[in-house]
Scaffold this motif. Structure first.
Motif, PDB file in Angstrom:
ATOM      1  N   UNK A  91       0.860  -1.304   0.082  1.00 53.15           N
ATOM      2  CA  UNK A  91       0.028  -0.087   0.099  1.00 53.15           C
ATOM      3  C   UNK A  91       0.937   1.198   0.040  1.00 53.15           C
ATOM      4  N   UNK A  92       1.943   1.287   0.640  1.00 53.77           N
ATOM      5  CA  UNK A  92       2.909   2.292   0.995  1.00 53.77           C
ATOM      6  C   UNK A  92       3.683   2.533  -0.427  1.00 53.77           C
ATOM      7  N   UNK A  93       3.954   1.564  -1.218  1.00 55.14           N
ATOM      8  CA  UNK A  93       4.484   1.868  -2.560  1.00 55.14           C
ATOM      9  C   UNK A  93       3.430   2.100  -3.623  1.00 55.14           C
ATOM     10  N   UNK A  94       2.306   1.656  -3.536  1.00 55.15           N
ATOM     11  CA  UNK A  94       1.168   1.952  -4.477  1.00 55.15           C
ATOM     12  C   UNK A  94       1.050   3.513  -4.135  1.00 55.15           C
ATOM     13  N   UNK A  95       0.871   3.979  -3.013  1.00 56.64           N
ATOM     14  CA  UNK A  95       0.534   5.676  -2.711  1.00 56.64           C
ATOM     15  C   UNK A  95       1.467   6.179  -3.384  1.00 56.64           C
ATOM     16  N   UNK A  96       2.861   5.786  -3.412  1.00 54.37           N
ATOM     17  CA  UNK A  96       3.873   6.744  -4.001  1.00 54.37           C
ATOM     18  C   UNK A  96       4.118   6.213  -5.345  1.00 54.37           C
ATOM     19  N   UNK A  97       3.095   5.491  -6.058  1.00 55.99           N
ATOM     20  CA  UNK A  97       3.325   5.322  -7.467  1.00 55.99           C
ATOM     21  C   UNK A  97       4.293   4.473  -8.116  1.00 55.99           C
ATOM     22  N   UNK A  98       4.733   3.690  -7.039  1.00 52.25           N
ATOM     23  CA  UNK A  98       6.132   2.746  -7.497  1.00 52.25           C
ATOM     24  C   UNK A  98       5.733   1.144  -7.198  1.00 52.25           C
ATOM     25  N   UNK A  99       6.702   0.465  -7.559  1.00 54.61           N
ATOM     26  CA  UNK A  99       6.662  -0.812  -7.401  1.00 54.61           C
ATOM     27  C   UNK A  99       7.848  -1.268  -6.501  1.00 54.61           C
ATOM     28  N   UNK A 100       7.837  -2.470  -5.816  1.00 59.98           N
ATOM     29  CA  UNK A 100       8.814  -2.910  -5.236  1.00 59.98           C
ATOM     30  C   UNK A 100      10.027  -2.844  -5.593  1.00 59.98           C
ATOM     31  N   UNK A 101      10.160  -3.339  -6.941  1.00 58.98           N
ATOM     32  CA  UNK A 101      11.360  -3.376  -7.843  1.00 58.98           C
ATOM     33  C   UNK A 101      11.971  -1.848  -7.924  1.00 58.98           C
ATOM     34  N   UNK A 102      11.195  -1.124  -8.525  1.00 54.91           N
ATOM     35  CA  UNK A 102      11.481   0.302  -8.716  1.00 54.91           C
ATOM     36  C   UNK A 102      12.104   1.083  -7.455  1.00 54.91           C
ATOM     37  N   UNK A 103      11.400   0.747  -6.215  1.00 57.37           N
ATOM     38  CA  UNK A 103      11.585   1.354  -4.966  1.00 57.37           C
ATOM     39  C   UNK A 103      13.027   0.794  -4.699  1.00 57.37           C
ATOM     40  N   UNK A 104      13.333  -0.486  -4.809  1.00 55.85           N
ATOM     41  CA  UNK A 104      14.734  -1.028  -4.279  1.00 55.85           C
ATOM     42  C   UNK A 104      15.695  -0.362  -5.035  1.00 55.85           C
ATOM     43  N   UNK A 105      15.679  -0.080  -6.430  1.00 53.78           N
ATOM     44  CA  UNK A 105      16.705   0.679  -7.188  1.00 53.78           C
ATOM     45  C   UNK A 105      16.600   2.083  -6.960  1.00 53.78           C
TER      46      UNK A 105
END
Length: 174
Positions: A158-172
């Protein structure tokens, strides 16, 4: 060999930024290969580590939910990248940026897993630690670990979705 109870020391088990920690496991997560860097940093001999569950190096500050995400992703045949805090045999810790991939046989069946790990920058660790603390807090706040992991994964997604990103994009992006 079962791991004796070891408490985190708060000291870092050091390795160089150009070193790569490598291990392979079977389908049950038992170690089938560990390179010299892995053995040195984790503080185990090859004889001690072969056949042991990879979670023998699990640090208590590492969220179970991140490992669930990792294993769920690998089960689909996909690779995953993750920041992981591990614990050496003596209780020292070491952070890694892990790239974990399934290994396949000639027919395309998953036969095990391969992980290459590099040392993350201190700034990356500073960014991931508060997130991991929150995930651990959610996990331990539930009456059952399974419920806590589910709630923590939901919180992360939910946090990643609210930031408009995916786990993979977040990690990078860290």
């Amino acid at each position: 060999m079962s791991r004796p109870t070891v408490s985190p020391t708060g000291r870092e088990s050091r390795y160089d930024t150009e070193e790569i920690i490598v291990s392979k496991t079977d389908l049950q997560g038992r170690i089938t290969y560990a390179n010299d860097v892995f053995l040195r940093v984790a503080g185990f001999s090859e004889d001690e580590i072969m056949g042991q569950p990879h979670n023998i190096i699990r640090h208590p500050d590492m969220p179970h939910s991140v490992f669930k995400l990792l294993w769920d992703t690998l089960a689909t045949g996909e690779e995953i990248f993750a920041y992981v805090i591990n614990m050496a045999r003596n209780g020292d810790h070491y952070w890694v940026f892990a790239h974990v991939t399934p290994s396949f046989d000639a027919s395309g069946a998953i036969t095990g897993y391969h992980s290459n790990r590099r040392k993350p920058d201190p700034q990356q660790i500073e960014k991931i630690q508060p997130i991991y603390r929150k995930l651990c807090e959610i996990e331990t706040g539930a009456p059952r670990l399974k419920d806590g992991m589910t709630a923590a994964i939901e919180f992360l997604q939910n946090t990643l979705k609210s930031q408009g990103t995916t786990y993979e994009r977040f990690v990078f992006s860290i």
